[in-house]
Scaffold this active site. Structure first.
Site, PDB file in Angstrom:
ATOM      1  CB  CYS A   4      24.122 -14.693  20.890  1.00  0.00           C
ATOM      2  SG  CYS A   4      24.828 -13.718  22.225  1.00  0.00           S
ATOM      3  N   GLY A   5      27.466 -15.532  20.666  1.00  0.00           N
ATOM      4  CA  GLY A   5      28.603 -16.077  21.408  1.00  0.00           C
ATOM      5  C   GLY A   5      28.463 -15.908  22.909  1.00  0.00           C
ATOM      6  CG  HIS A   6      28.438 -12.072  24.712  1.00  0.00           C
ATOM      7  ND1 HIS A   6      29.636 -12.029  25.375  1.00  0.00           N
ATOM      8  CD2 HIS A   6      28.484 -11.095  23.767  1.00  0.00           C
ATOM      9  CE1 HIS A   6      30.381 -11.061  24.877  1.00  0.00           C
ATOM     10  NE2 HIS A   6      29.700 -10.479  23.888  1.00  0.00           N
ATOM     11  CB  CYS A   7      23.485 -16.734  23.965  1.00  0.00           C
ATOM     12  SG  CYS A   7      22.580 -15.171  23.816  1.00  0.00           S
TER      13      CYS A   7
END
Length: 193
Positions: A4-7
């Site tokens: 996950c990029g946001h993670c």
């Protein structure tokens, strides 16, 4: 979720906040769970998207509603563990608090009471408001309150709303939400957010 990029964006901020909060008094441990591996944990706490942050007080999960930077994580957590309401020891302090804040929510009543407990829970759950509390009989009398109450002081409309309601968390929240906005609001960048 490791993919996950946001993670990945959140990770360094979360780690930095964890280091600072671990040194806090009291210490606040931050943990990380990979929900793609720990699927039972994710299901138990209703994780549907990534990243999802949960905060636990006395084993009760609270939805994290703060920002995604080191500073905003620390600020949000400290409000939950510390004083979410300013102590106002005298009538003068209540007056100054009222004058210094465009919108101020103030509890008048007794320390350790069920009413104060309900107010404290509300103050910890609403991030965008300023809360104060006083146990001063002089302040309560000055504002013509006959018993415990929550007062919303504001620089618009009638200037003040008294709760005069049942002291339950949801009732107090409803009172605040009903009275916190002007009847007529100028629409600009600040009010749009």
């Amino acid at each position: 979720a490791p993919w996950c990029g946001h993670c990945k964006t959140l990770a360094p901020h979360y780690a930095a906040a964890a280091k600072i909060l671990a040194k806090n008094t009291p210490s606040v441990p931050l943990a990380k769970v990979d929900s793609t591996v720990e699927t039972e944990v994710a299901s138990k706490f209703g994780v549907k998207g990534y990243p999802t942050l949960k905060f636990f007080i006395n084993a009760e999960p609270i939805e994290y509603t703060g920002g995604r930077t080191e500073e905003t994580i620390i600020s949000w957590v400290k409000k939950r563990i510390g004083e979410s309401s300013t102590v106002l020891n005298s009538l003068e302090e209540v007056k100054k608090f009222k004058e210094d804040n465009k919108l101020a929510v103030v509890f008048f009543g007794a320390e350790g009471s069920a009413e104060y407990d309900a107010f404290t829970k509300v103050s910890k759950s609403l991030d965008d408001l300023t809360f104060g509390h006083t146990f001063s009989e002089e302040a309560r009398t000055h504002f013509e309150l006959t018993g415990p109450n929550v007062v919303l002081f504001k620089f618009f409309d009638e200037g003040r709303n008294d709760c005069n309601c049942e002291f339950k968390v949801e009732t107090i929240k409803e009172f605040i939400e009903t009275n916190r906005y002007p009847t007529i609001m100028q629409f600009d960048q600040q009010t749009a957010q």
